[in-house]
Scaffold this active site. Sequence first.
Site, mmCIF file in Angstrom:
data_model
loop_
_atom_site.group_PDB
_atom_site.id
_atom_site.type_symbol
_atom_site.label_atom_id
_atom_site.label_comp_id
_atom_site.label_asym_id
_atom_site.label_seq_id
_atom_site.Cartn_x
_atom_site.Cartn_y
_atom_site.Cartn_z
ATOM 1 N N ASP A 57 0.812 -1.221 0.000
ATOM 2 C CA ASP A 57 0.000 0.000 0.000
ATOM 3 C C ASP A 57 0.844 1.270 0.000
ATOM 4 O O ASP A 57 0.464 2.289 0.581
ATOM 5 C CB ASP A 57 -0.974 -0.006 1.195
ATOM 6 C CG ASP A 57 -1.839 -1.253 1.205
ATOM 7 O OD1 ASP A 57 -2.234 -1.697 0.121
ATOM 8 O OD2 ASP A 57 -2.106 -1.787 2.302
ATOM 9 N N GLY A 75 -4.602 -4.412 -3.674
ATOM 10 C CA GLY A 75 -5.574 -3.361 -3.944
ATOM 11 C C GLY A 75 -4.783 -2.138 -4.348
ATOM 12 O O GLY A 75 -4.102 -1.540 -3.520
ATOM 13 N N HIS A 76 -4.797 -1.825 -5.637
ATOM 14 C CA HIS A 76 -4.028 -0.679 -6.142
ATOM 15 C C HIS A 76 -5.019 0.393 -6.572
ATOM 16 O O HIS A 76 -5.818 0.181 -7.482
ATOM 17 C CB HIS A 76 -3.145 -1.108 -7.323
ATOM 18 C CG HIS A 76 -2.140 -2.170 -6.965
ATOM 19 N ND1 HIS A 76 -1.306 -2.747 -7.870
ATOM 20 C CD2 HIS A 76 -1.831 -2.727 -5.764
ATOM 21 C CE1 HIS A 76 -0.535 -3.633 -7.255
ATOM 22 N NE2 HIS A 76 -0.838 -3.641 -5.982
ATOM 23 N N LYS A 98 1.856 2.003 -5.163
ATOM 24 C CA LYS A 98 2.421 1.439 -6.403
ATOM 25 C C LYS A 98 1.499 1.721 -7.589
ATOM 26 O O LYS A 98 1.964 2.054 -8.673
ATOM 27 C CB LYS A 98 2.597 -0.085 -6.251
ATOM 28 C CG LYS A 98 3.582 -0.466 -5.153
ATOM 29 C CD LYS A 98 3.667 -1.963 -4.953
ATOM 30 C CE LYS A 98 2.419 -2.584 -4.340
ATOM 31 N NZ LYS A 98 2.139 -2.202 -2.945
ATOM 32 N N GLN A 120 1.908 -6.258 -3.426
ATOM 33 C CA GLN A 120 2.458 -6.415 -2.064
ATOM 34 C C GLN A 120 3.804 -5.683 -1.967
ATOM 35 O O GLN A 120 3.956 -4.667 -2.609
ATOM 36 C CB GLN A 120 2.567 -7.896 -1.677
ATOM 37 C CG GLN A 120 1.231 -8.594 -1.472
ATOM 38 C CD GLN A 120 0.596 -9.058 -2.762
ATOM 39 O OE1 GLN A 120 1.223 -9.707 -3.574
ATOM 40 N NE2 GLN A 120 -0.659 -8.755 -2.961
HETATM 41 P P1 GDP Z 1 -0.695 0.212 -3.575
HETATM 42 O O1 GDP Z 1 -1.337 -1.036 -3.093
HETATM 43 O O2 GDP Z 1 0.760 0.250 -3.324
HETATM 44 O O3 GDP Z 1 -1.028 0.519 -5.009
HETATM 45 O O4 GDP Z 1 -1.317 1.382 -2.697
HETATM 46 P P2 GDP Z 1 -2.885 1.578 -2.324
HETATM 47 O O5 GDP Z 1 -3.608 1.981 -3.558
HETATM 48 O O6 GDP Z 1 -3.394 0.395 -1.591
HETATM 49 O O7 GDP Z 1 -2.783 2.726 -1.250
HETATM 50 C C1 GDP Z 1 -2.266 3.958 -1.581
HETATM 51 C C2 GDP Z 1 -3.364 5.028 -1.458
HETATM 52 O O8 GDP Z 1 -2.755 6.284 -1.463
HETATM 53 C C3 GDP Z 1 -4.349 5.061 -2.603
HETATM 54 O O9 GDP Z 1 -5.600 5.411 -2.112
HETATM 55 C C4 GDP Z 1 -3.808 6.164 -3.530
HETATM 56 O O10 GDP Z 1 -4.800 6.793 -4.298
HETATM 57 C C5 GDP Z 1 -3.231 7.105 -2.525
HETATM 58 N N1 GDP Z 1 -2.051 7.878 -2.920
HETATM 59 C C6 GDP Z 1 -1.004 7.533 -3.706
HETATM 60 N N2 GDP Z 1 -0.055 8.494 -3.686
HETATM 61 C C7 GDP Z 1 -0.511 9.456 -2.859
HETATM 62 C C8 GDP Z 1 0.037 10.699 -2.388
HETATM 63 O O11 GDP Z 1 1.143 11.090 -2.708
HETATM 64 N N3 GDP Z 1 -0.721 11.398 -1.502
HETATM 65 C C9 GDP Z 1 -1.952 10.986 -1.089
HETATM 66 N N4 GDP Z 1 -2.622 11.740 -0.237
HETATM 67 N N5 GDP Z 1 -2.482 9.834 -1.509
HETATM 68 C C10 GDP Z 1 -1.769 9.074 -2.374
HETATM 69 P P1 IMO Z 2 -0.922 -4.255 -2.216
HETATM 70 O O1 IMO Z 2 -0.494 -4.805 -3.570
HETATM 71 C C1 IMO Z 2 -0.900 -4.766 2.109
HETATM 72 C C2 IMO Z 2 -0.898 -8.896 3.595
HETATM 73 C C3 IMO Z 2 -2.124 -9.350 4.348
HETATM 74 C C4 IMO Z 2 -1.470 -10.347 5.303
HETATM 75 C C5 IMO Z 2 -0.394 -10.989 4.444
HETATM 76 C C6 IMO Z 2 -0.801 -12.320 3.826
HETATM 77 O O2 IMO Z 2 -2.198 -3.522 -2.264
HETATM 78 O O3 IMO Z 2 0.213 -3.515 -1.597
HETATM 79 P P2 IMO Z 2 -2.427 -12.977 1.843
HETATM 80 O O4 IMO Z 2 -3.890 -12.745 1.640
HETATM 81 O O5 IMO Z 2 -1.568 -12.402 0.772
HETATM 82 O O6 IMO Z 2 -2.103 -14.427 2.100
HETATM 83 O O7 IMO Z 2 -2.072 -12.212 3.218
HETATM 84 O O8 IMO Z 2 -0.110 -10.057 3.413
HETATM 85 N N1 IMO Z 2 -1.180 -8.333 2.234
HETATM 86 C C7 IMO Z 2 -1.120 -7.034 1.945
HETATM 87 N N2 IMO Z 2 -0.915 -5.955 2.737
HETATM 88 N N3 IMO Z 2 -1.063 -4.604 0.777
HETATM 89 C C8 IMO Z 2 -1.234 -5.670 -0.031
HETATM 90 O O9 IMO Z 2 -1.244 -5.580 -1.377
HETATM 91 C C9 IMO Z 2 -1.321 -6.957 0.554
HETATM 92 N N4 IMO Z 2 -1.510 -8.207 0.064
HETATM 93 C C10 IMO Z 2 -1.399 -9.045 1.111
HETATM 94 O O10 IMO Z 2 -2.723 -8.289 5.031
HETATM 95 O O11 IMO Z 2 -0.816 -9.659 6.345
HETATM 96 MG MG MG Z 3 -2.856 -1.657 -1.817
#
Ligand code: GDP
Ligand code: IMO
Ligand code: MG
Length: 428
Positions: free
Chosen positions: A13, A40-41, A16, A223
């Site tokens: 999270d 979840g991206h 990416k 991840q």
């Molecule tokens: P990922 O799993 O690595 O793709 O990250 P997630 O999407 O799960 O979580 C990142 C969150 O931060 C998302 O809701 C993005 O829209 C948001 N985001 C990304 N870059 C920035 C930033 O620079 N500032 C803020 N406020 N939000 C951001």
């Molecule tokens: P993104 O791509 C954050 C964590 C779960 C748990 C561990 C194992 O959005 O960064 P799993 O279901 O993969 O067997 O769970 O990994 N986990 C993540 N945490 N971001 C993710 O993906 C994750 N995908 C799995 O919370 O601790």
């Molecule tokens: Mg994510």
Amino acid sequence: MPAIVVIGTQWGDEGKGKIVDHLAEKADVVVRYQGGNNAGHTVVVNGIQHKLHLLPSGILFPGCLCIIGNDVVIDPEVLLQEMNAMKERGIDVSGLRISNRAHLIMPYHRLFDALEETMKGAQKVGTTGRGIGPCYQDRAARTGIRLVSLLDKEAFSAELQANLEYKNRILSRVFGEKELDFESIFKQYCDFAEQLRPYVVDTAALLHQQMEAGKKILLEGAQATMLDLSHGTYPYVTSSNPSAGAACVGSGVGPRCLDKVIGVVKAYSTRVGAGPFPTELLDTTGDTIRETGHEYGTTTGRPRRCGWLDACVLRYARMINGIDCMALTRLDILDQLPTLKICTGYRHQGKILNEFPASLKVLGEVEPVFEEMPGWLTDISKVRTYQDLPENCRRYLDKITQTCGMRIGIVSVGPEREQTILLEKMFL
Ligand code: GDP
Ligand code: IMO
Ligand code: MG
């Protein structure tokens, strides 16, 4: 044929999706190389939030070829739902290609994910419950079902039958659960097969054609390094390898094809699920970061654990992935904090550790050594150049560069595409 890998450096999270979407504007091909719908991206375009679980984060650029690679585990129902949701939003998914070697998540994988977690009790991993671990278990045990079999009714029927015979015995005799019915799963999955058939190809061969044609390739990790099965905080990890080395295996390109590795770094740390987290903030500062940053899981909605930036984690991620530069995200979330801390080392039994501990016991016992810095107390979400960032903010970035030994290539100050400061050219 420039190829760039984008990986998470912390516990996921990091943003990416936003960074891949930003780079995808200049890419011809985006490949997801591991993980499944545990990811979840979130990508935000013109105020509209797109939550991607299996689709590569290049899908929002028409004309971008989006590949789901051989080491991604696919829940066909989730993938089809995601594709349909995109179509409903007017987003073209005809550029999607799915590897015929990718493994299928089956209903029993989801069941076993839940049952195994319950059995572990207090030691549970805190998985996303999407069947990821059990699916990768079957893959390693050589009993998994690949898309190539799904598209061949006879092969699929035989493989499903063999799997159910074994899984049903465990379900009923070990867990006392109801057995699963062959016919209903077979029928449902045959229906998925026909919907997915047009998209399923040998993606490694396709990728090589693209590279030979000089196309620009982006490889998207899900991840992150600390959740990596081989290098993360085992057993509190996911069941695949998110680190950069796996981009080759998960897509079918050789290591010499890669030009650059970009490590996405959140300006602080978060973790979802169980496991050690040395810089975790269990106080009101942690709550402030969670609320300001809406730090709740994209996939499961769980509150994310929040903490200070950990340079020990980042140095380790640099080593494991061979990171060329960082994309620093969510810097704006720290706007209102008067004081910031960076963990520059781990102290254990009175000594500073030189290596990232493999032992969870040690990692659970380390005492983070913090350096404190003043915050900038300014809204930076509208800043578009490095020079215009407040002085204290630039100091924070300099400190990260120094303590982690990596340069910063991108700074992100908000979720939108334009809230991005580019410090170096990414594609050569
Ligand atoms: P990922 O799993 O690595 O793709 O990250 P997630 O999407 O799960 O979580 C990142 C969150 O931060 C998302 O809701 C993005 O829209 C948001 N985001 C990304 N870059 C920035 C930033 O620079 N500032 C803020 N406020 N939000 C951001
Ligand atoms: P993104 O791509 C954050 C964590 C779960 C748990 C561990 C194992 O959005 O960064 P799993 O279901 O993969 O067997 O769970 O990994 N986990 C993540 N945490 N971001 C993710 O993906 C994750 N995908 C799995 O919370 O601790
Ligand atoms: Mg994510």
